[in-house]
Every structure is written in C-alpha cells, then in structure tokens.
Design a protein around this motif. Sequence first.
Motif, short mmCIF file in Angstrom:
data_model
loop_
_atom_site.label_atom_id
_atom_site.label_comp_id
_atom_site.label_asym_id
_atom_site.label_seq_id
_atom_site.Cartn_x
_atom_site.Cartn_y
_atom_site.Cartn_z
N SER E 219 0.82 -1.20 0.00
CA SER E 219 0.00 0.00 0.00
C SER E 219 0.86 1.26 0.00
CB SER E 219 -0.91 0.02 1.23
OG SER E 219 -1.62 1.23 1.27
N CYS E 220 0.44 2.24 -0.78
CA CYS E 220 1.16 3.51 -0.80
C CYS E 220 0.85 4.34 0.44
CB CYS E 220 0.85 4.28 -2.09
SG CYS E 220 -0.90 4.61 -2.30
N VAL E 221 -0.08 3.89 1.26
CA VAL E 221 -0.41 4.61 2.49
C VAL E 221 0.36 3.98 3.65
CG1 VAL E 221 -2.25 5.25 4.07
CG2 VAL E 221 -2.70 5.15 1.61
N PRO E 222 1.27 4.73 4.30
CA PRO E 222 2.04 4.13 5.39
C PRO E 222 1.17 3.89 6.62
CG PRO E 222 2.56 6.45 5.21
CD PRO E 222 1.64 6.12 4.07
N GLY E 223 1.53 2.87 7.41
CA GLY E 223 0.86 2.62 8.67
C GLY E 223 -0.24 1.58 8.61
N ILE E 224 -0.55 1.10 7.41
CA ILE E 224 -1.52 0.01 7.29
C ILE E 224 -0.82 -1.30 7.63
CG2 ILE E 224 -2.88 -1.34 5.62
CD1 ILE E 224 -3.54 1.27 4.22
N THR E 225 -1.42 -2.09 8.55
CA THR E 225 -0.84 -3.39 8.87
C THR E 225 -1.77 -4.48 8.36
OG1 THR E 225 -1.88 -3.46 11.04
CG2 THR E 225 0.33 -2.51 10.92
N VAL E 226 -1.23 -5.68 8.22
CA VAL E 226 -1.93 -6.76 7.53
C VAL E 226 -1.92 -8.02 8.39
CG1 VAL E 226 -2.00 -8.08 5.37
CG2 VAL E 226 -1.12 -5.75 5.37
N VAL E 227 -3.01 -8.79 8.35
CA VAL E 227 -2.99 -10.13 8.95
C VAL E 227 -3.13 -11.16 7.82
CG1 VAL E 227 -3.93 -9.38 11.18
CG2 VAL E 227 -5.48 -10.13 9.36
N PRO H 129 19.18 -1.55 10.72
CA PRO H 129 18.72 -0.43 9.88
C PRO H 129 17.19 -0.34 9.79
CG PRO H 129 20.52 -1.59 8.79
CD PRO H 129 20.17 -2.39 10.02
N VAL H 130 16.52 -1.48 9.65
CA VAL H 130 15.06 -1.47 9.58
C VAL H 130 14.46 -1.03 10.91
CG1 VAL H 130 13.02 -2.89 9.18
CG2 VAL H 130 15.07 -3.25 7.80
N ALA H 131 15.01 -1.54 12.02
CA ALA H 131 14.52 -1.14 13.34
C ALA H 131 14.71 0.35 13.58
CB ALA H 131 15.23 -1.97 14.42
N GLU H 132 15.88 0.86 13.16
CA GLU H 132 16.15 2.29 13.36
C GLU H 132 15.23 3.17 12.53
OE1 GLU H 132 18.16 4.55 15.20
OE2 GLU H 132 17.97 2.77 16.45
N GLU H 133 14.90 2.71 11.31
CA GLU H 133 13.97 3.48 10.48
C GLU H 133 12.62 3.61 11.19
OE1 GLU H 133 13.48 3.39 5.77
OE2 GLU H 133 12.03 2.03 6.70
N GLY H 223 -3.53 -11.79 16.71
CA GLY H 223 -3.43 -10.36 16.99
C GLY H 223 -2.13 -9.73 16.53
N ILE H 224 -1.19 -10.52 16.05
CA ILE H 224 0.04 -9.95 15.49
C ILE H 224 -0.26 -9.46 14.08
CG2 ILE H 224 2.35 -10.53 14.63
CD1 ILE H 224 2.63 -12.41 17.01
N THR H 225 0.10 -8.20 13.78
CA THR H 225 -0.10 -7.68 12.43
C THR H 225 1.26 -7.47 11.78
OG1 THR H 225 -0.15 -5.39 13.18
CG2 THR H 225 -2.26 -6.54 13.02
N VAL H 226 1.27 -7.39 10.46
CA VAL H 226 2.52 -7.41 9.71
C VAL H 226 2.56 -6.25 8.73
CG1 VAL H 226 3.97 -8.87 8.23
CG2 VAL H 226 2.46 -9.93 9.90
N VAL H 227 3.74 -5.68 8.50
CA VAL H 227 3.92 -4.72 7.42
C VAL H 227 4.86 -5.32 6.37
CG1 VAL H 227 3.48 -2.66 8.83
CG2 VAL H 227 5.82 -3.53 8.56
N ASN H 228 5.10 -4.61 5.32
CA ASN H 228 5.90 -5.12 4.22
C ASN H 228 7.36 -5.36 4.63
OD1 ASN H 228 6.32 -6.04 1.66
ND2 ASN H 228 5.94 -4.09 0.62
N ILE H 229 8.04 -6.20 3.87
CA ILE H 229 9.44 -6.54 4.11
C ILE H 229 10.31 -5.28 4.19
CG2 ILE H 229 11.42 -7.72 3.07
CD1 ILE H 229 9.25 -9.62 1.76
N GLY H 232 10.43 -0.48 7.82
CA GLY H 232 10.45 0.09 9.16
C GLY H 232 9.63 1.35 9.26
N PHE H 233 9.63 2.12 8.18
CA PHE H 233 8.90 3.38 8.17
C PHE H 233 7.41 3.14 8.43
CE2 PHE H 233 6.48 6.20 5.16
CZ PHE H 233 6.42 7.30 6.03
N SER H 234 6.80 2.22 7.70
CA SER H 234 5.37 1.96 7.87
C SER H 234 5.09 1.41 9.27
CB SER H 234 4.89 0.99 6.79
OG SER H 234 3.49 0.91 6.79
N ALA H 235 5.99 0.58 9.78
CA ALA H 235 5.81 0.04 11.13
C ALA H 235 5.82 1.16 12.17
CB ALA H 235 6.89 -0.99 11.44
N GLY H 236 6.74 2.12 11.96
CA GLY H 236 6.80 3.24 12.90
C GLY H 236 5.52 4.05 12.87
#
Lengths: 250, 250, 250, 250, 250, 250, 250, 250
Positions: E219-227, H129-133, H223-229, H232-236
């Motif tokens: 997704s181009c929108v940051p912050g979306i998480t996926v299950v 690096p990913v964690a720091e992002e 309940g664990i959600t995932v972001v793209n490989i 780090g930015f989206s996870a933050g």
Amino acid sequence: MNLIDILSKIQAGKLSADKAAEHIDKMYERDLGFARVDIDRHKRCGLPEVIYCPGKTGRQITGIMTAMVKAKQDILATRASAEQYKKVKRAHPKAKYNEPARTITLMPKRPAQIPGTIVIVCAGTSDIPVAEEAAVTAEFMGARVERIYDAGVAGLHRIFKHISTLRKSSALVVVAGMEGALPSVIGGLIDRPIIAVPTSVGYGTNLQGFAPLLAMLNSCVPGITVVNIDNGFSAGVAAVMITRTGVRHQ
Amino acid sequence: MNLIDILSKIQAGKLSADKAAEHIDKMYERDLGFARVDIDRHKRCGLPEVIYCPGKTGRQITGIMTAMVKAKQDILATRASAEQYKKVKRAHPKAKYNEPARTITLMPKRPAQIPGTIVIVCAGTSDIPVAEEAAVTAEFMGARVERIYDAGVAGLHRIFKHISTLRKSSALVVVAGMEGALPSVIGGLIDRPIIAVPTSVGYGTNLQGFAPLLAMLNSCVPGITVVNIDNGFSAGVAAVMITRTGVRHQ
Amino acid sequence: MNLIDILSKIQAGKLSADKAAEHIDKMYERDLGFARVDIDRHKRCGLPEVIYCPGKTGRQITGIMTAMVKAKQDILATRASAEQYKKVKRAHPKAKYNEPARTITLMPKRPAQIPGTIVIVCAGTSDIPVAEEAAVTAEFMGARVERIYDAGVAGLHRIFKHISTLRKSSALVVVAGMEGALPSVIGGLIDRPIIAVPTSVGYGTNLQGFAPLLAMLNSCVPGITVVNIDNGFSAGVAAVMITRTGVRHQ
Amino acid sequence: MNLIDILSKIQAGKLSADKAAEHIDKMYERDLGFARVDIDRHKRCGLPEVIYCPGKTGRQITGIMTAMVKAKQDILATRASAEQYKKVKRAHPKAKYNEPARTITLMPKRPAQIPGTIVIVCAGTSDIPVAEEAAVTAEFMGARVERIYDAGVAGLHRIFKHISTLRKSSALVVVAGMEGALPSVIGGLIDRPIIAVPTSVGYGTNLQGFAPLLAMLNSCVPGITVVNIDNGFSAGVAAVMITRTGVRHQ
Amino acid sequence: MNLIDILSKIQAGKLSADKAAEHIDKMYERDLGFARVDIDRHKRCGLPEVIYCPGKTGRQITGIMTAMVKAKQDILATRASAEQYKKVKRAHPKAKYNEPARTITLMPKRPAQIPGTIVIVCAGTSDIPVAEEAAVTAEFMGARVERIYDAGVAGLHRIFKHISTLRKSSALVVVAGMEGALPSVIGGLIDRPIIAVPTSVGYGTNLQGFAPLLAMLNSCVPGITVVNIDNGFSAGVAAVMITRTGVRHQ
Amino acid sequence: MNLIDILSKIQAGKLSADKAAEHIDKMYERDLGFARVDIDRHKRCGLPEVIYCPGKTGRQITGIMTAMVKAKQDILATRASAEQYKKVKRAHPKAKYNEPARTITLMPKRPAQIPGTIVIVCAGTSDIPVAEEAAVTAEFMGARVERIYDAGVAGLHRIFKHISTLRKSSALVVVAGMEGALPSVIGGLIDRPIIAVPTSVGYGTNLQGFAPLLAMLNSCVPGITVVNIDNGFSAGVAAVMITRTGVRHQ
Amino acid sequence: MNLIDILSKIQAGKLSADKAAEHIDKMYERDLGFARVDIDRHKRCGLPEVIYCPGKTGRQITGIMTAMVKAKQDILATRASAEQYKKVKRAHPKAKYNEPARTITLMPKRPAQIPGTIVIVCAGTSDIPVAEEAAVTAEFMGARVERIYDAGVAGLHRIFKHISTLRKSSALVVVAGMEGALPSVIGGLIDRPIIAVPTSVGYGTNLQGFAPLLAMLNSCVPGITVVNIDNGFSAGVAAVMITRTGVRHQ
Amino acid sequence: MNLIDILSKIQAGKLSADKAAEHIDKMYERDLGFARVDIDRHKRCGLPEVIYCPGKTGRQITGIMTAMVKAKQDILATRASAEQYKKVKRAHPKAKYNEPARTITLMPKRPAQIPGTIVIVCAGTSDIPVAEEAAVTAEFMGARVERIYDAGVAGLHRIFKHISTLRKSSALVVVAGMEGALPSVIGGLIDRPIIAVPTSVGYGTNLQGFAPLLAMLNSCVPGITVVNIDNGFSAGVAAVMITRTGVRHQ
C-alpha cells in the motif's frame, strides 16, 4: 503491397511462387547481417518495426535506422540510454531524445493526426518513465495525448479534479506500482477503455511489479485490460489501436 | 441523475448535504439486506451491475433480479449453474440461460445496437465456455459478435481462412489456454485492438492458466492487452467499451 | 576400454578387483588437483567432457585443456568470455573462439561427419547467442547445421519461406524468448523431432525465461521436448543424439 | 493432398483461391458442431488428431470417433475413464481399452512397424500410468516398445541389470516423480536420446510434479530433453519421431 | 497467579521448584488426553484460549468447552460448521451460533465493555464471513463494533457516506478480496490504525488471496498493517488490543 | 555456569533475582556497542557464537574477535572475504584463512578430537566452497573429516570407488547443485545419517538452489535430511552433533 | 549376502556374471507383477522396504505383505486408511493399526532395542498424526521414543517443563506447522541433533507447509536439519540412523 | 482547512465549486514540476508527506524540502544515502542525518510528545537499519521509543531480561529476518499490540524476506499484524497511530 496482398495474389494465381519468394526476400525486409528489418510491418500491423535498444551497440542502432530511413520509415527506438543516443546523433542529427521516456524518434514530417485524445495517468514520480514511454509512443503514431501525473489513491482529490478530462478520453493508460489500485478507482468513475500498466516500483513484496499486476488482473471493475510490467510502449500502441478503431468507424 | 451529477450539483451549491445523502442512500442503491444493488452503475460505467452467481443461493439471485427488474435494469448473471437457473426461472420465466456460457439474461427489449463487430476467436473445445461468456456479455451490451472457434496455432490454415473477418473487426477477443500463442499469431497479421484471455486448460505446468497468461503478457506483438484467467466477462466488457469509443467519435 | 567394458570384464572374471581399481583411478581420469577430467565420457556417453567456463580462471581452463590434449580429446569450452579466451590462446594458439556462441574449440582434425542436417531456428536478435551455442555444439560433434535466425511468430512469412528446409531436417532446435510460441507454430507444420529452448529475453514477467519455458511445456503440439532456459549446449547435444540414432539404424 | 501440398499448388498457380477454400473447408476437416476434426494432421505432422477425453461426454467421444472412422483414420483417445470407454464400446465394439494407460484405441489393421525399439523406464508403481500412456502412444504409431518398470535410483542394481537393453534402444522415455534423478543416472551410462517425463507423485514439496521437472531441466547430463508433467502421450510421440528420423535416413 | 507471576516468585525465592512444577502442571492447564487447555492464557495474553474447530469432532469441541466452563473461562470457537454446533448444543444449550461468522460463543455474562468503537469495513458479499469473524471476536472481547459492508472501490460514494464513522473509530478492520485496494483508499482519508485482511475471493490470479495480500503489503499509504488471508479472528484480536491500549493510557 | 544452571539455581532458591539479573547481564554477554557476544552459547548449544562476516567491517569483526579471545573462546568466522581477513590479521596475526571455505579461524590450541569420521561428498567444482565450509566447521568443532569431491551422478564409478569410506562414516554431508540427485544415489547404497546441502549452482531453472532443494526434500530414500541452500556451516554443525551423539553413548 | 557383497565377490572374481544375474533377479527381489519387493534393502540401508499405501488396493497391500512375511521381513505400511487396514487384517490377523499415525505394522517378534532415546515434540493437535508417524517408525526400527505433544512457542512454559528430557535425548524430532518456530526455540536451549518436520497445517499463507518449511530452513540456530512437509516417516528413519551411529561407536 | 473540511463545506453549501477548485489546486499542493507536494496530508492522515529518496537527485530532494519548509512542514526523508544527505546539507544546514536509519530529518522545533512508549525489538545486527527506520519515524511523529536490539529466539534469556519493558509498552515493533519467529515468542508472553516487520536478511531460501513474512502471517499467536518486508517506516507510523489512539481516548 503487403504480405496479405501477396498471399491474395498468389491465391488468385496472379503471382508465381518464384516472384513471391523474391518479393518476400527482397522487398519486405532488408538484411543488415545482424538483424532483418520488417519494413512491411507498418502496413500489416499499423506500426513500423520499433527498435528495442537494450543490448544493442550504437553502431547497430544507427545501422537499423539508416536502413529504415532509406525505406522512408518513421523511426521509434525504445529504452535507449543517453550514451546510445549520443552515438546515434552523429549519423542522424535530426533524431530526438526524450530523456524521461528513454526514446529516440526520427520522423521526416509530423505523423497524420488521429481524432480523439489518449489520457495517461500515473501515480508516483517513479512511474513517470513508463508513462512517458506510453505517451511518446502514442504521439509517434499520431495521437493527441494528455498527461495526469502524480495522482495516486492516497490523495483522491487529485483524481477528482481531472474527472471531466478522464471522461472525454478515447482511451486511458493508467500506470501504477505499489498496490496497483489506481485503475480500479478510475474505472469505477468512468466508462472508457482503460489499459492498466503495472510498474516495478515499490518495497520488497512488490515482486518486480507482480503485486500491482495481480491487483490489476483482479480488479473488481470489469473491462480493465492489462499489459506487461513497465511496458509503456505496448500500452501506447494499444491505446492508439483503440483510438483508431473510432476513426475507422466514421 | 448519477453520482457525478450529484457531485457537480453539490459543488455548485444546488444540492444540500442532507438531500444528497438521501439521494445516495435511497435513489442509488436498493438494500436487500444481504447485498446492495448499485443501480447507478449503468450510467456511471456503461454497464449495469452484473450478478456473479457462485456462492449465491437461488433465492438470493432471484431477489437481486426482482429489485433490478423494478428499477428497469437489464440483467446479466454470470457463472450460473443449471440448478441456479432452474430456481430463477420460477420467479422470472422470461430469463434465458446460455448453457456453454453459463449466463442468465433478462432483458425486456433488445439492447440498442452498437455499430461495429466484435470477433471472438478461441483455440480449443475447452476454451469455448470462456469465449461464450465474452460473446454473451458483448451481445448483452448491444454489440454484434462473430465467433471463430477451434482455431489453434497447431493448424494455422484455420486462422488464415478467416483473415478478412479478423481484419474487419472493431475489436478482437482471443481466448487460449495451453501455450497461449494464438493472440501473438493473430496480432502479427492484423492491426486491430486485441484482448487476450488466458484459460486454465492444460496439463500440469499450465498452472491454472498462469502459463498462457505469462505468454500473453510477454507477447512479441505490441498492443495486445490481457484480462484475468478465464475472465470472458471482463473481456466482453472491454471489447464493447472499445467498440463504443468508435461510436462516440462519430 | 570404457566403464561398461570394465564392468563386463569384471563380471566375466577377466579382470581382478585390484586391476579394475587401477584402471578406474589412473586410466579413466586425470586428477588436476582442482578437478578430475572424465576422459572416458566420450565413449560412454558419446561426448567428451565439456568445460563450463563461468567461475573458472584462465589458468584452470588452460590446465584442463592441456590434460585433455594429452589424452587426445577434442575440446569444447562453453560460456567462455573473451578474457578467458585470451589467456587460453597463449597456451593453445590453435584454439578457436566463436564470439556470439561464447565457445572455445580445439580439435586436431575435423570430426567425422554424421549424415543428416540439424536446423536451428531462432526468433529475435537476442536469442542468437543461445542458438549459436547449440549450433557450435552440434558442429563440434560432427553434425551439419543450418541456421534460420530472426524468424518470429509476429512475421509468419519468414517461417513459411523456409518450410522445405524445416521439413528436410533430421532434428530441429527452436530457440525463443518472449511468449515462446515459435516451437508450437513450427510443430504444427512439420513432423520432425523438435527441441525447444526457452531464453531469458523479455520484459518483467518473462521471469528469466520461465514464461517461454512454461509455454513450451504446455505446447498444444505433441512431441515437442524442452531443455533448460538458455541451454543451447544441451539442445545441441540432444539434436546430435537424435541424428546419430538415424545413423546407427542403417 | 495435405495443407503444404495445397500451399505449394496455390503458389505454383495450379489451384485457384476458391478451390483452395473448398479444399480447406470440406476435405481437411469435418465439423461436428462441437469440434472440428483435423483429418489432415496425420500427413502434416505424422500423427492423426488424438482425442483428449477429460471433460468430454461419451456421446461426444463417440461422435468424433465415428467421423474419424469414416475418414479411415486410426484412433487414439487419451485420459479416458472406464465409464467413457463403456459408452464408446456400444458404438465401436472393436475399440480397445488399456486400463493403466487410460487409453482407447481403434485401428482397423496393425500400423506399419517402424524399425528400432523405444525403451520406457519408470521408477515407482505410481509412475506406471504415465509410462503406459507413453508406451501405448508409441505402439499406436507403429513402434516396438520395451518396458522397464520399478527401477528407481534407490536400487541402482535394478538399472544395471538392464543396461544392454538401454544401450540398444533407438530412444528412451524415462518417467520419474519424487526427486526426478533417474534420467540423470541413466544418462550418465548411455549415449541415446532420453526424453524425461516428470510425474506429480510425491509428498508436499513435489509441487504437483514441479520438483522432478526442475531436477530434469537441471540435469548435469547434457542432451536430456523434457516434456510436461505427467505427459506420457507427448513423450511417446517424441520418441516415435526420433525413431522415425532413423528410418528416413536409410 | 499467572506464568509471569510464578516466574517472579521463583526468582524472588518465594516459590520452590517443586511447587512451581505442580502449579505449572496442575493449575495452568487441564489435560484432556487429546489436547491441553491453556487456562492461563487469558491473563498472560489478554484472550482466553480459542477453539479452532476444523478437523475436530463434536465430542472433542464439547469436551474442551466443558473443561473451560469448569475453569470459568469465556468460550469462543471459530470456523465451526452448523453440524459441529448442533452437537455442541446438546451439552451446552446456552452456546450461541453466529452463522455468517461460523463462530460458537458461550459466556456466562456479558464481557466488561471497553471504551472506543471498532469499525469493520468490507467490499463484497463474499467477504462478509471474514468480516463477521472479526466482528464477533471483537465483541467477545468486550469491544463495541460498527459494520460497514459492501463498500468497494468501484463505488466510492459508499465509502464517502460513512466517512465520519470511519474518523471516529478507535481501530479499523478493512476486509477485501479481488485487488485489495480498499485499505489504501480508506487510509488516504483518515488517520486511524487500519488492519487490512485479504480474502481468498476472486478469479484465477487471486491466488487464494495472495493478490490482495500483496496489494495490502505494498500500500502507498504508510501505517496500514496486515494479517493473514481470511484471518478475521486475528484481525479482531489486533483491533481489540489497539483499543485496549487507549483504555490503559487513561 | 550457563543459563540452564542459573535457571535451576533460581528454581532451587539458591540464587536471588537480583544476582541472576547481574549474571545474565554481566557474565553471559559482552556488549560491544554494535553487537552483543553470547559467550555462554558454547556450553548451552555445543558451539561458540560464530561470526557471520557479510556486511560487517573489518574493525567490527576484529572487535568481536578480541572480546572472544579475552573470554577464551575459540573463533570461527564464516563467509569472510580476503579483504576482511587482511584487516583481521593485523590485530590477530595467528588467525588463519581458508580461501575456498571463506573462513577465518583462531584457536589457541587444537580442539579436543571427537571419535568418528565425517565424510563430505560433493558433485562439481563449483560446489567446493560450500563443501569446504562444512569441512572447516566440523574440524573446528573437533571432528575428523574426509573429503570426496567431484563425484557426480553422471559418473557413478567415482562414487562406487569410495563406497567403503562412505560406509564407515559417522555422518555424511552431501553437497550438490544442478538436479540434486547425489544424496539419493548415495542414500540407496549405505545406512548412515546423510545431511544434504543444495547449492545455488546451475542454469536458469536452478532457481538459486531451489531445484536441488526440492529434489533433496523429495528424495525417494527415507532418512535424508536437508539444510538451507549453500549452508555448509549448518551442515557441518549438524554432522558434528550427530557424531557427538555417538561419543556420549559410550 | 547383499548387493555390496555381490559386487565385491564379482570384483574378486568369486562370482560369475551369470550367477550374479540370477542372484540379483531371484534372490534380491520378488516380483509380484504390479511391484517388485526389494528384500535386500534392510541389509543395505538399515530399513526393510516400507509400503506406502495411498493409491494401493487392499489386495495389493496384502500381496506385498504376504511376500515379505515369506521373506521373514518385518513390515511397516504408512499412510494406511482404516479401510485398507480392515482388508489387510483378514489375511494378516496379527497386523496392528495405529490410528493417529495411520500405520500398519506386522512384526513376528519385538525388534532388537537400540540404546538411546528419541524425543518427539510437536506444537498443535493437528501436528499429532505427523509426529505419531515419526514415533511409530522409530519404534518399528527398535528405538525408544518419548513424546512431548502440544508444546508450542505461544506457551513457552510447556517447553521449559521438559528441558531435562530434551537434553538427554539421542536425537529430537520437532514437528510444527504455522510459523514453524519451535525447532529454533528448542535449538537455542540444547545441543542435540534436531530434525525439523514442517506440517501443512494453518491458514491461507501456510502454502501447504511451505511457510514452516522456509522458516525451518532459515533457522538462526545452526545444525537444525529438515525433512519434507508432513514426512514423519523420513524424520523417524533419520532419528534412528543418528541414534544407531552412537551404538556403532561403542 | 483540510480536504474533509472542504468536502463538508461544499456539501453544506458554504463553498462554491470554483472556490473549492482553487483551494484544491493552490492551497493543498505545491507543484514543483517533477512532483506535487501534498501539504494537506498531515492534517488528513496524521503525518506530513514523507520523501522517499531512492532514485531522486540531491537537487530534487532539496527542492521538495525547500517547498515544505516554506509551508512550515516538518520533514522526514527515508532511505537517504550519505551522498544525498551531503547535497541536502548545503541548502538545509540544520537537516540531521541518522546513518543506521538512513533518514534525514528537519524540524524547526521538537514535535509535541505523545504519552506512551513504543518498544522496538530486533533480532540480529543486520536488522538494525530497519529497526532504526521505525524508531526515527516514531520519534519524528512525537513518540517516545525504547530499543531492545540483538534479542533473537536462539538466546531467549535476552528477551526474558526485558519482559517488564515489553509489558509496559503502548505498541511493539518486532523486526526479524531468518525464520521470523521473534514476534510469536514475544506475543506468547504479553498482551500488547505487536507490529511484525520481516527483513530480507538470511541465506538462500530467505527469499528476500518472504520466509519471515510468511512465518509472521502464520503466527500461532493471534493479533500480530505485519507490514511489508524491510518497511520500518510503515511500522513506525502504525505504532504511532496505535499510541495516539490511546491519547485520544483520554
């Protein structure tokens, strides 16, 4: 006289086998040693043979161009690097380079203009080279092109602003990487032919463009068609063929 | 009055927010409890909402059809089984079933005919259901369709026989499973818009249609566009949109 | 005396275990420290051991060649770079380099010629290195080769021109990237053994040759066999083995 | 007179377009409504059109067979179930069913025998249906077949026992599931053309035959060619084409 | 007293190894022979152990439920068939079945309500089971849920209508199959945590949900998480954990 | 005193929580700022922490080594480049580099020798780096290693020659790329534990080692286990753990 | 006298080729028409030939068993259904069926016991069939087995409780589906050989076991080896081979 | 005034269409020729538009930054190289570079602090690096961050040491490559929202991060959600959105 004509004449007994062989061999292609140029293609398929530059030397591209110029063909070369263009320019000083599109064009006169307008939409800055390749290709074939760039689904207002342009197009090329959602969003708003082009832009699971390709193939909007990843050239050709369909209806 | 119209009126201050909400809620959709029918879609996208039957009960399909009939919509239901049709027929005795295409149609009167002819080509007997889905969809939308079936690359004479038909089409739908080569072979002979449809027919490595899908995306003929595997419906819609483009040019 | 002979003699009690071990150890291979050369392979499998150059230093290739020259073996090295050849040439000035095929060959005398002709067809300029690797391999093994290059499905006339050549071949090697349709088209016209070679040439979804590989495996023409992506060498060997089959029948 | 002949005559001006169209339309195919039978294929490609049974009704198979019998074609139907055969037998009581191979054959007289012997090797009990499909196909086309079944790499002695049979073959079909190693092991012992057939037999990561397919494509023995997963029919055709190559050399 | 407590007490010397072993063995789990129920999980992870029904007999599900009732645990069973529920109901007549969600719940009293509202959006009728599983799970854990169903990207007006509801949510669960574009479109309009759930609904290249999964990850929108695909249960848990985070802040 | 000991003592009330925290923090790891060295791992898992060099600077590797030397740990660094070694050597002149294995080792004295012999077999020259990594790892851990290199399935005699060595091993590591058949062939001859290592060596469809990985997982010989592609290090560790199992039995 | 013995005798001139052929043909296998039983395998590879039941009729299984009983072989049949067992029991009333493991065993007397203990750990209820197949296989081969079931990473206390059992094992089989993390967690606590078995249990992206397979291959703990998805049988064999290694060291 | 406000005003008749167009065109974005900056995004989605640096020239990045500074936006640029930073610094000397995170930030004053703490855990040195992002992104948005690095499943004691920190977090970001087991292990110990980030670190079958991605999606802990490989930015961003949810509840 193109291949179909020859086949017809042979069938009608108006052309002997030997003559036909000569025609096919001498008239329809020029053998450059390293490549044979299909000069008949323009008449048969509505597009002159196009030079795909990657892996070709500057000398090879120049050679093909010289043969085509002699055969009075308009020339489009795709995926050309700046270095390749530099070498081409020495022999063909009138050849033009479009940097974002990575194309070289050489046309003695402006192509006959086709009525209708092709609209090319893209989502992000990194999709622009693919969008430009489509645009240059369509213009090379005589079409009028309008560009709407940087209009992604994360900012829908950018799309809404252009809705009347979208609705008046003869065909749309929608270029998108990432999640590839743009063609679906636009397809839900208008009733024009949409050619979706996935791009290999994005993070890890983009899979070199397979993520948006799959999204586009699975669009919930029926009637959206898709070309290969990053293949702006093919999208441009398809858009012109659709636009021409209208021209011939008249 | 469709969504775009409403948006325009709101923007022009001619429609209050409350009224608009009512419009959107009451006029544009009918809520059936289990599904909302998008009655506006025909005007917005050139195609009424189509019923995708798999997973729906006969009662559900019948319910949606009744709502659409009341809204004076033409009805197309795809991927319908014979059992689903049997149940539908009790409530809607005029509904017609096309067995190879697996479609149910219900139209009070013949749709307005669009000039131009869509040609649908397919390679093997097993591709016929997908080709027929495309054909029925195009006819439902008012297009004239010609079918050329069982014309694979292993017997090129079958294609050559029909070349003048291919050349006169406004758009082609080319359906193929196995190695998916048919669109390339046809695309090398004519200059008309081609929509390629891969089918999930073949031995092990067909990969449920991914083999011909990849072949079609990688076609050496530029301008060929592709829809999803087995998606004759979407190909039919695309072919009509292209044909309509010509109509509107006039 | 080859491995099968030794096994027979042992079984017939004509060779003791110790002697056999010596034979296997000393006569059949030469240990170069970094690689053991299987000098017996020519007799056992109809082809001397071939040197696969990628990742080997010029010194290593030269060393293997010297050992094989001493064992009076003909030499074929594949995927050799121009740099590797330069180093090889100092020690073996009679070694020849075929640039498009990327092969080095060194043969004291011309190989015994096999009756029959192998025809090698390829679709695009970028398929030529793979086609040439097949051609050089077949010639190295004593076969006569005819080349038909640049004959893709987008221009069927190029194939038709050569149909009598295709029909007189003892075996065909058909090299194609993109959608990999060429073997199917040719296979529908003739009844000769066809070995299809997919190449890793094309846009995004070519998947490094998997797209044409899948297309070739799924060909609607029965009897087409396939080798690994870009593996012209293996295709050349297969074509010679087929051609030899005929020779032995006589 | 086959398609190639017609094309030649047309080219030589000996056949008018109209006559040719008639020939192509009436003589070369019979239209059964649901399928067109390509009666010319035998002459063009060395194999009559073969009936692929899955998805066809007993009535359809019987209909195609009746048309082919009238055209004096030998008949081979593959992947036929026992139920399909039962229905076929009523109309064609002389049709024979081979249960492990799942084939129906109907031949007025024994086919002309081709010199040479095709050897078919397989690894496990579950590979037998694929091996038998290859065997029946080859016999149908007039070849002599020897079967070596249940000879996997986990028990090499079973392979060694048959080495002289392997060495005398005109072509080998090697069928294997699991890790697909059998063709490599055999290919290291002999110098005959090997057609490898991967089967979809095995635990999870067999990937419906992709594991042995990949193994066979990556064989360290050059000259091994591969057909599609479980495609014994195509392997049988390829083996006969190779064997015939020898016959024609004479 | 939960596992963390025990670990603390052991570390503080307040609990001997033997006692701890007893605690872990007897108090924290009940061994039913075929499964051990982790009664401590509710305290440790904020959710009682949930019964995943596929592959379990009615007797097994009933047995686990009886053990949990004795331990005064609230019960949630997912992916339960109507047949499984019928058997459960005999032993636990107060157990409730939610048919679209395929869940069985048994709670002596209503769970303590968490402030905040979870909004669950889905695109098509076929996504409803997954959306309902998320909704029931969240309600089971004490959250308030609002449902917005049948709101796909092909009809953006349906989303716009609900924008104020979306903006007031504590967490959103967005369920979508096909091209999976809905989370991106919603994510571009609001600033609330979005959990995207891909579903295995669609034509061929949906790849059992991988197409929308990839789209959502890209997704181009940051912050979306996926299950995981179709995993409404996990999405519901995640939404509650996020909502609880707010509760604990207070 | 290792982690398990600490946990036991805590459980037995012999160690307070505070003291334990200190132990865990201060005694068990050394914090280097950029990495924490797990000095306890040798006792807990039978192997000191190993330094994986890719992506680390020479300074970082040197720093970790210095900390480990102080803690009297034997040192193994894998995938080290010659450049990395050069920098390490300045600070640790006794460190040794094994070029084909790409390892750096530093051991004050020879490790205690384990009875038994690990045999490492590999197929091609390009598999040697992976085989050597396994060999060096096993030797580092005190095992005796025998190497049998360049023994592929295309030349079975090379394997037969070494059969008595194979049969006397305590554990085998079999490294193979291409079709990955070697472990199956060897596994059919002996009854010793076999660890198969696929390598990323081969033409296109090797898929960076996935082809031999799948072949090895699908081996028809039961009891063969597999490690990750190119992971000679892990195979070496596994072989030693198996060999040690025997040592402890005594 | 096994194959290796025969090969030795032949090599030593103590056995003529004819005699050897007889031995190989008559003594080492019994041909049942549909399958050949490799009676020598027990001596050569440490395991009698095992009957893989899927796809075999009750009569076939019974026939193979009768032949093996005559040859005084212990019998293990895997993946047997209750129906297959029912048919087998009539002919072999002493054959035993293990329902969760889906195995049939028939052993005249208890196998000789091997010193050492194999520990089999699994994560969820649905992994038990795979774990039991490993357990029954190991017991069939004479090993002592301890089972630790239902011990997933989401409840680490269940693993810690059994740590001393884990540390005393001769080999571990760790079975896990879902994310496949269990072998890594256990591998970080002990220094014993671990064989990881991925199972095809889980939601959509489990990919029929590929998700845990990849996780296990990528484990951060070196020395963990992996067998194919769901292949408890192969894991059991590997564990016994490792345990026997120790026995032979003595 | 943001987009939602404008839409509301238009709907309420408080804003004419022309004015709105002006607003959208002039106020909400600044057109830089090569990119349009979405200045409204901060208000609409809680995050200013972030600059993704790969493929952009230093001049382009500087230009966007200048426009944003004028619009009084805080600036975050991700995946910036040291070279890009060097060029940026000349125009914006106060811009700061975080080397491990590869981010450039420029903020006139410290962002308003959000209550709550985001904990970021990672397994190996290469995940930093990913964690720091993720960490820098969260801090940029006003959150407090605690880092727990180098805490993999192979050394569980490292995780246990930090358990009270984990339990007090408002949201966790867990970064892991290899087998991706860390989120499951942590998720089994606490009841806080976990965002898992797979990294493309590991041997062959890591598949550029797909192995841990699949493991995380298949986690046995709900309940664990995932972001793209590597994202780090989206996870933050997700972690901040969750933390803010709590803030708004108050």
